[in-house]
Design a protein around this motif. Sequence first.
Motif, PDB file in Angstrom:
ATOM      1  N   GLU A   1       0.595  -1.007  -0.124  1.00  0.00           N
ATOM      2  CA  GLU A   1       0.757  -0.322  -0.292  1.00  0.00           C
ATOM      3  C   GLU A   1       0.785   1.229   0.128  1.00  0.00           C
ATOM      4  OE1 GLU A   1      -3.577   0.351  -0.167  1.00  0.00           O
ATOM      5  OE2 GLU A   1      -3.942  -1.247  -0.195  1.00  0.00           O
ATOM      6  N   VAL A   2       0.360   2.072  -0.611  1.00  0.00           N
ATOM      7  CA  VAL A   2       1.402   3.106  -1.303  1.00  0.00           C
ATOM      8  C   VAL A   2       0.919   4.576  -0.625  1.00  0.00           C
ATOM      9  CG1 VAL A   2       3.051   4.152  -2.218  1.00  0.00           C
ATOM     10  CG2 VAL A   2       3.294   2.252  -2.690  1.00  0.00           C
ATOM     11  N   VAL A   3       1.290   5.902  -0.154  1.00  0.00           N
ATOM     12  CA  VAL A   3       0.480   7.069  -0.445  1.00  0.00           C
ATOM     13  C   VAL A   3       1.803   7.804  -1.172  1.00  0.00           C
ATOM     14  CG1 VAL A   3      -0.828   8.768   0.970  1.00  0.00           C
ATOM     15  CG2 VAL A   3      -1.110   6.224   1.702  1.00  0.00           C
ATOM     16  N   LEU A   4       1.563   8.532  -2.038  1.00  0.00           N
ATOM     17  CA  LEU A   4       2.452   9.375  -2.367  1.00  0.00           C
ATOM     18  C   LEU A   4       1.961  10.521  -2.810  1.00  0.00           C
ATOM     19  CD1 LEU A   4       4.392  10.197  -4.731  1.00  0.00           C
ATOM     20  CD2 LEU A   4       3.024   8.906  -6.745  1.00  0.00           C
ATOM     21  N   PHE A   5       2.608  11.857  -2.467  1.00  0.00           N
ATOM     22  CA  PHE A   5       2.047  12.957  -1.988  1.00  0.00           C
ATOM     23  C   PHE A   5       2.989  13.356  -3.362  1.00  0.00           C
ATOM     24  CE2 PHE A   5       1.231  11.482   2.165  1.00  0.00           C
ATOM     25  CZ  PHE A   5       0.302  11.941   2.870  1.00  0.00           C
ATOM     26  N   HIS A   6       1.869  14.786  -3.864  1.00  0.00           N
ATOM     27  CA  HIS A   6       3.059  15.666  -5.238  1.00  0.00           C
ATOM     28  C   HIS A   6       3.182  16.891  -4.053  1.00  0.00           C
ATOM     29  CE1 HIS A   6      -0.265  18.953  -4.079  1.00  0.00           C
ATOM     30  NE2 HIS A   6      -1.270  17.815  -4.216  1.00  0.00           N
ATOM     31  N   HIS A   7       4.439  17.392  -5.511  1.00  0.00           N
ATOM     32  CA  HIS A   7       5.200  18.595  -5.208  1.00  0.00           C
ATOM     33  C   HIS A   7       4.207  19.466  -5.125  1.00  0.00           C
ATOM     34  CE1 HIS A   7       4.738  18.489  -9.503  1.00  0.00           C
ATOM     35  NE2 HIS A   7       5.858  17.671  -9.317  1.00  0.00           N
ATOM     36  N   ALA A   8       4.896  21.518  -5.178  1.00  0.00           N
ATOM     37  CA  ALA A   8       4.484  21.993  -5.241  1.00  0.00           C
ATOM     38  C   ALA A   8       3.268  22.410  -6.243  1.00  0.00           C
ATOM     39  CB  ALA A   8       5.617  22.850  -4.953  1.00  0.00           C
TER      40      ALA A   8
END
Length: 190
Positions: free
Chosen positions: A3-10
Amino acid sequence: MAEVVLFHHAQGLTPGVAAFADELRAAGHTVHTPDLFEGRTFGSLEEGLGHVERIGFGELTERGVRAADPLPRDAVYVGFSLGVLPAQKLAQTRAGARGALLVHSCIPVSEFGAAWPDEVPVQVHAMEADPFFAEDADAAHALVSERADAELFLYPGDRHLFADSSLPDYDQDAAGLLTRRAVDFLSART
């Protein structure tokens, strides 16, 4: 399957961030990509950072924490640049974390309280001459020097968001190697 939670950049949840998530999915992992900007994307890093300054870095981090709340706790947290804030906070403070991939950035461990958790392996990925990463290099080196299960991968070049295929900073060779390393890391977390 991890399970992966990927947070984006600015610059937001760009097509390049979505494409990276799709590559992890193609390797058999379940990937969640919370949109911390509610659908907004920005044409430059400066515009995106201006938006973040209006929101506040603390609020952006807490948006990430709230977005992860209904998701499985045994996740690997991935952050691209600004997304490292919620990814690292969750990896350090949320019970059950399986690992962290910090891409383009690394925050001093002290920012989120105590030492890095013993059971949470971590990788940091950045270009060696990235002027933005220069501010984070000491934190990355400190993390790696303190942990046997921490790795720092420096890629040749000076681009910041080199893993986002939809942006001018994209570097196909470095991004490809990062993706292979990320897939291997995730495969070891299943």
